[in-house]
Write an enzyme that holds these catalytic residues in place. Sequence first.
Site, PDB file in Angstrom:
ATOM      1  NE  ARG A  92      -3.607   1.754   3.094  1.00  0.00           N
ATOM      2  CZ  ARG A  92      -3.695   2.717   4.145  1.00  0.00           C
ATOM      3  NH1 ARG A  92      -4.011   1.607   5.005  1.00  0.00           N
ATOM      4  NH2 ARG A  92      -4.656   3.584   4.057  1.00  0.00           N
ATOM      5  CB  ALA A  93       0.846   3.873  -2.110  1.00  0.00           C
ATOM      6  CB  SER A  94      -1.299   6.143   2.427  1.00  0.00           C
ATOM      7  OG  SER A  94      -1.583   4.627   2.554  1.00  0.00           O
ATOM      8  CG  HIS A 198       2.659   5.645  -5.772  1.00  0.00           C
ATOM      9  ND1 HIS A 198       1.601   6.077  -4.784  1.00  0.00           N
ATOM     10  CD2 HIS A 198       1.001   5.209  -6.134  1.00  0.00           C
ATOM     11  CE1 HIS A 198       0.824   6.814  -4.439  1.00  0.00           C
ATOM     12  NE2 HIS A 198       0.765   6.018  -5.688  1.00  0.00           N
ATOM     13  CE1 TYR A 214       0.254   9.445  -1.947  1.00  0.00           C
ATOM     14  CE2 TYR A 214      -1.885   7.877  -3.023  1.00  0.00           C
ATOM     15  CZ  TYR A 214      -1.174   8.217  -1.587  1.00  0.00           C
ATOM     16  OH  TYR A 214      -1.096   7.033  -1.123  1.00  0.00           O
ATOM     17  CG  HIS A 243      -2.725   9.282  -9.232  1.00  0.00           C
ATOM     18  ND1 HIS A 243      -1.088   9.559  -8.617  1.00  0.00           N
ATOM     19  CD2 HIS A 243      -3.133   7.879  -7.636  1.00  0.00           C
ATOM     20  CE1 HIS A 243      -1.317   8.800  -7.326  1.00  0.00           C
ATOM     21  NE2 HIS A 243      -2.292   7.567  -7.035  1.00  0.00           N
ATOM     22  CD  GLU A 304      -6.380   4.765  -5.821  1.00  0.00           C
ATOM     23  OE1 GLU A 304      -5.419   5.347  -5.532  1.00  0.00           O
ATOM     24  OE2 GLU A 304      -6.982   5.410  -6.544  1.00  0.00           O
TER      25      GLU A 304
END
Length: 362
Positions: A92-94, A198, A214, A243, A304
């Site tokens: 997970r990026a965040s 990312h 982002y 994105h 996503e």
Amino acid sequence: MPSRALASADSPTTRSDGANDYRLPRPLHHRAKDLHRFRKEQTAAAGAVEKTAMPSRASLKMPDDEIRESIEQNQLKLQRERGTDLTIFSPRASGMGHHVGDESVSLEWSQICNDLIARVVSLYPQNFIGVCQLPQSPGADPKNSAAELERCVKMGFVGCNLNPDPSGGYFNSPPMTDKSWFPLYEKMIELDVPCMIHVSGCCNPAMHTTGSYYLNADTMVFMQVLLSDLFKTFPKLKFIIPHGGGAVPFHWGRFRGIALNNGKPELADIMGENIFFDTCVYHQPGIDLLTKVVPIDNILFASEMVGAVKGADPRTGFGFDDTKRYVDQAPISDADRKKIFEDNARRVYPRLKTTAPAKATP
């Protein structure tokens, strides 16, 4: 805490042309309670004023049944509902949290998350394939991430996430055209893997993580490479900018004009076989614009699933992140649709051919 999957693919039974479609990296959300406990304790210890003992990795307990429950109630459920068969899965990026603690903290957390991705792939080898996070940290030399990338490729991973701003929103790292990145790029090329550009969670209160940070980072990196000769130095280097390319498609004329005014080629030539955008754009006009101005060969399908934009659009009744619907309705040919869903991902992720031949070859 893993999340981000590339490459979901249409099941052959749901498409009239019978093609397997491969889609781009997006989120994997695990709800393993002990993983959250470990990360909470690790983060607290890293930020403590007085020296505090880090939690033991050996104390982290995540039984296979718990992983199965999380995946089957989330990603796998959505795969089945939306007719997909393969997801290229990354942390997970965040949750990568490169701004938390020092390089040693980032290394341990990255290894835990990447090992968890590998476990998911081993439990569902027909549904998922791995993409790794790297142990980046503010001020750390990017070349230090090469060892973890190589470890993950040996486990069968086909790509990596690369954070252009490990500070978490303060943008104090050298641009991605700086020579400090070059040893890592050389390792990526040696291993034949692309990277998804990312950032992670944002700790700058001036920016919202998914709503502005982002997209800011996506646009920033495109601008960095636009005026550089990075891809002349590394012609085999591949950047996937998520994105939908941030602000780039909407301001295509601006970026094109800047490039031409600075003696650079047309944007399509700059992107070439090096820069790719995904389809994580959550409305039909956005996808229509993306496919109109960006070369089709440079667009990879992404969705996503359990990601930044949850829930159904009240106007349509379908999930905002069900981006296949937008691509299906875009004013493009069936041949171009197949490129977005399948052919481009195979080209950009060459390790699919050897790591998952049953999934990635006709």
